[in-house]
Scaffold this motif. Structure first.
Motif, mmCIF file in Angstrom:
data_model
loop_
_atom_site.group_PDB
_atom_site.id
_atom_site.type_symbol
_atom_site.label_atom_id
_atom_site.label_comp_id
_atom_site.label_asym_id
_atom_site.label_seq_id
_atom_site.Cartn_x
_atom_site.Cartn_y
_atom_site.Cartn_z
ATOM 1 N N GLU A 7 0.812 -1.222 0.000
ATOM 2 C CA GLU A 7 0.000 0.000 0.000
ATOM 3 C C GLU A 7 0.843 1.268 0.000
ATOM 4 O OE1 GLU A 7 -3.232 -0.056 -0.492
ATOM 5 O OE2 GLU A 7 -3.042 -2.238 -0.611
ATOM 6 N N ARG A 8 1.961 1.267 0.710
ATOM 7 C CA ARG A 8 2.752 2.496 0.832
ATOM 8 C C ARG A 8 3.830 2.640 -0.233
ATOM 9 N NH1 ARG A 8 3.678 3.157 7.416
ATOM 10 N NH2 ARG A 8 1.458 3.432 7.932
ATOM 11 N N TYR A 9 4.327 1.517 -0.734
ATOM 12 C CA TYR A 9 5.464 1.607 -1.668
ATOM 13 C C TYR A 9 5.229 0.862 -2.977
ATOM 14 C CZ TYR A 9 7.750 3.497 2.428
ATOM 15 O OH TYR A 9 8.057 4.284 3.521
ATOM 16 N N GLY A 10 4.033 0.322 -3.149
ATOM 17 C CA GLY A 10 3.701 -0.315 -4.410
ATOM 18 C C GLY A 10 4.456 -1.593 -4.700
ATOM 19 N N ARG A 24 25.014 7.185 -4.423
ATOM 20 C CA ARG A 24 23.856 7.724 -5.139
ATOM 21 C C ARG A 24 22.674 6.782 -4.936
ATOM 22 N NH1 ARG A 24 27.891 7.441 -8.593
ATOM 23 N NH2 ARG A 24 26.873 5.747 -9.758
ATOM 24 N N LEU A 25 21.597 7.322 -4.378
ATOM 25 C CA LEU A 25 20.420 6.516 -4.083
ATOM 26 C C LEU A 25 19.279 6.929 -5.003
ATOM 27 C CD1 LEU A 25 20.540 6.617 -0.180
ATOM 28 C CD2 LEU A 25 21.324 4.767 -1.662
ATOM 29 N N SER A 26 18.643 5.966 -5.634
ATOM 30 C CA SER A 26 17.534 6.267 -6.537
ATOM 31 C C SER A 26 16.214 5.697 -6.033
ATOM 32 C CB SER A 26 17.827 5.701 -7.935
ATOM 33 O OG SER A 26 18.040 4.305 -7.885
ATOM 34 N N ALA A 27 16.252 4.977 -4.913
ATOM 35 C CA ALA A 27 15.042 4.365 -4.370
ATOM 36 C C ALA A 27 14.773 4.889 -2.966
ATOM 37 C CB ALA A 27 15.197 2.842 -4.332
ATOM 38 N N PRO A 28 13.527 4.873 -2.525
ATOM 39 C CA PRO A 28 13.243 5.226 -1.132
ATOM 40 C C PRO A 28 14.073 4.339 -0.202
ATOM 41 C CG PRO A 28 11.205 4.993 -2.379
ATOM 42 C CD PRO A 28 12.298 4.502 -3.266
ATOM 43 N N THR A 29 14.619 4.954 0.842
ATOM 44 C CA THR A 29 15.486 4.221 1.761
ATOM 45 C C THR A 29 14.913 4.299 3.165
ATOM 46 O OG1 THR A 29 17.414 4.707 0.401
ATOM 47 C CG2 THR A 29 17.828 4.030 2.673
ATOM 48 N N LEU A 30 14.695 3.134 3.763
ATOM 49 C CA LEU A 30 14.115 3.052 5.095
ATOM 50 C C LEU A 30 15.130 2.482 6.066
ATOM 51 C CD1 LEU A 30 10.605 1.560 4.200
ATOM 52 C CD2 LEU A 30 11.260 3.966 4.381
ATOM 53 N N GLU A 73 19.061 -1.847 -9.256
ATOM 54 C CA GLU A 73 18.058 -0.781 -9.275
ATOM 55 C C GLU A 73 16.817 -1.145 -8.444
ATOM 56 O OE1 GLU A 73 18.607 1.606 -13.380
ATOM 57 O OE2 GLU A 73 17.675 -0.372 -13.624
ATOM 58 N N PRO A 74 16.985 -1.300 -7.146
ATOM 59 C CA PRO A 74 15.845 -1.708 -6.309
ATOM 60 C C PRO A 74 14.761 -0.645 -6.260
ATOM 61 C CG PRO A 74 17.695 -1.044 -4.943
ATOM 62 C CD PRO A 74 18.204 -1.082 -6.351
ATOM 63 N N ASP A 75 13.543 -1.105 -5.990
ATOM 64 C CA ASP A 75 12.416 -0.195 -5.832
ATOM 65 C C ASP A 75 12.334 0.340 -4.406
ATOM 66 O OD1 ASP A 75 10.961 -0.595 -8.515
ATOM 67 O OD2 ASP A 75 11.294 -2.641 -7.810
ATOM 68 N N LEU A 76 13.012 -0.359 -3.478
ATOM 69 C CA LEU A 76 13.002 0.040 -2.078
ATOM 70 C C LEU A 76 14.257 -0.520 -1.427
ATOM 71 C CD1 LEU A 76 11.253 1.405 0.161
ATOM 72 C CD2 LEU A 76 10.250 -0.846 0.604
#
Length: 559
Positions: A86-89, A158-164, A140-143
């Motif tokens: 729901e939050r990150y698809g 260099r980060l291209s994905a949301p990082t938690l 190229e992770p999505d999260l």
């Protein structure tokens, strides 16, 4: 007494016969016919769904204080999966990278991603910034999930994905919907489930794409191995197995053997986090009723040689063994002497990341008389020794050890050239090892391309050589492995400096450690005045450089 081969073959026939839990059949897998287990799960989501039948029994106990029942574990995974979706698809085909030390959150994230039809990107927790950047650029992770400590290595990345960050963001996600059901995602057996990294011939990591079928084959082969051992030497009493794990989750020995095996088999897993600490293992073993110690050889050496190890305190152990590096005859003798009760289920196993970590097994009865073999091929897979043209060699002749079966990876992620090089004709994949087969037993002679195995970690010299030769004071360098009693091998660098240059071993180690993981930093450094020996084509003759590491060398433990 009948010879071991006859006993093994009879046990395999009995265990895999029609109508048995490990009945074999032939099916078409990715265009090729091969043996598979008839009674198997068709996806890891199915494994998770069926795990709730074990109810309120414990599936995992963590030294952090968390205790999971099978039902509770599935409930947390379902809630987390709902949050990720729901939050990150996150859904089928999504890639979720994890860069963290072993922790409960790692396991839950992996299961939730897989249950959604996604792909876990298991990033090596010992990588430095340059290596992390490469892994992220490749996949190229999505999260991306990180823990606070390893998250510090992202500085400059260099980060291209949301990082938690697990310590900050996970609690809210895992509690997203505590009443959620497990995903109902349709998942094909040959759908990717994870990308597990393995070193390549160029020194850069390669991402082995492991499918649901591959992971399930590992579980089935592991259980089948135990059934064969019991058929050959029935135990007096069958007891539930409780294993303790300290191996990294980004490795086969942590993820497959730990995170997957519990829900798939109903077994309890005890997890020791942080740095490997024998005293912690001792305490957890006694407190949690651990019956099996497994791991790489370095860990087992440290356990049985610790000053506080007292054999009489661990008579509850009925099994030990493992893989990842050679179980020397010396270690086998030491284990028999110090943990005699654990010899009831002692085994040495051979495999590699690309074949799911398992393809042969050598049980205790075989190792007593033949301690250098890695055993017989397990049902559900095939092993062959092939020449450089991909043709079988006669028994007793050395060649390329190759594996074929439902346990073999799909490909290397986004690396067609490496995939083509790895696979030979008709689906056989090269292990990178040189070996031979005699009387149905596999023997490993050496590693291809001079690979070093230090404490179970694969180290390719060329990566270290390239880094050393980046130093402005270095003219040329060669890296070799030297024998070490407990680690198996240590890394040694032979270095030739430029005219007039001065460079201390400590300075060179610091330079290497800036970009490479600690286990790749040379323990031994030899500085030579003369050029490295080479053949007519300019290749360094490394066999002339391997000898007593103490000669004109300095030694220091990597930090």
């Amino acid at each position: 007494m009948r010879d071991f081969r006859s006993r093994w073959d009879e046990a395999v026939a009995a265990v895999t016969a029609p109508g048995t839990p490990f009945e074999l059949t032939v099916e078409r897998v990715l265009g090729r016919e091969m043996p598979v287990f008839e009674r198997r799960h068709r996806s890891l989501l199915e494994v998770l769904e069926r795990s709730v039948s074990f109810g309120d029994a414990e599936v995992a106990v963590w030294d952090t204080g968390e205790r999971w029942t099978f039902v509770g574990h599935a409930r947390q995974v379902a809630s987390l999966a709902a949050g990720l979706r729901e939050r990150y698809g996150i859904g089928p085909g999504s890639r979720v990278a994890i860069l963290a030390a072993n922790r409960p959150d790692w396991v839950l994230t992996a299961w939730a991603t897989i249950a959604l039809g996604g792909v876990v990107v298991a990033m090596n927790g010992w990588w430095q910034s340059d290596e992390i950047q490469y892994g992220l650029d490749l996949t190229e992770p999505d999260l991306l999930f990180v823990d606070k400590i390893l998250g510090k290595r992202l500085e400059g990345v260099r980060l291209s994905a949301p990082t938690l960050v697990f310590e900050e963001d996970f609690a809210d996600l895992v509690g997203f919907d505590e009443g959620a059901s497990l995903p109902s995602t349709p998942i094909d057996e040959d759908q990717p489930a994870a990308i597990m990294f393995t070193s390549g011939t160029t020194g850069r990591p390669k991402g082995a794409v492991i499918s649901h079928r591959n992971f399930i084959a590992f579980v089935q082969m592991t259980l089948c191995r135990a059934a064969i051992a019991h058929a050959m030497d029935p135990p007096d009493v069958l007891q539930p197995s409780v294993s303790i794990l300290a191996s990294p989750l980004f490795h086969v020995s942590g993820f497959q053997a730990g995170a997957l095996m519990g829900p798939a088999t109903g077994a309890k897993m005890v997890w020791a986090t942080g740095r490997f600490d024998p005293r912690k293992i001792f305490a957890l073993t006694r407190a949690e009723g651990v019956t099996r110690w497994t791991g790489i050889t370095t860990q087992l050496w440290r356990l049985i040689e610790d000053p506080e190890f007292e054999p009489e305190q661990f008579t509850q152990l009925t099994g030990t063994g493992g893989g990842g590096s050679t179980f020397s005859p010396d270690l086998q003798r030491a284990l028999r002497r110090k943990l005699p009760n654990a010899m009831q289920d002692f085994g040495v196993f051979y495999g590699f990341t690309e074949c799911g970590g398992l393809c042969t097994a050598a049980p205790a009865a075989l190792l007593e008389t033949d301690p250098v073999t890695v055993g017989h091929v397990l049902p559900g897979t095939s092993v062959a020794v092939l020449d450089d043209d991909g043709k079988p060699v006669p028994d007793g002749t050395e060649g390329n050890v190759c594996v074929r079966g439902a346990n073999v990876m799909l490909e290397y992620w986004r690396n067609e050239e490496a995939t083509r090089e790895a696979f030979v004709s008709d689906g056989w994949i090269k292990s990178g090892d040189i070996g031979r087969v005699e009387s149905g037993r596999l023997y490993i002679a050496s590693r291809l391309r001079d690979m070093i195995i230090r404490g179970g970690e694969n180290v390719y010299p060329i990566e270290i050589e390239n880094r050393i030769e980046d130093h402005p004071d270095v003219l040329e360098a060669a890296v070799v492995g030297v024998e070490h009693r407990t680690l198996g091998q240590e890394v040694k660098a032979i270095v030739v400096l430029r005219d007039g240059a001065t460079l201390s071993p400590e300075e060179l180690r610091d330079f290497v450690a800036e970009t490479l993981a600690y286990y790749k930093v040379p323990t031994w450094i030899e500085v030579r005045a003369e050029a490295l020996p080479r053949n007519a084509t300019g290749k360094v003759l490394k066999q002339e450089l391997v000898g007593d590491p103490t000669i004109e060398s300095t030694r220091s433990e990597p930090t």
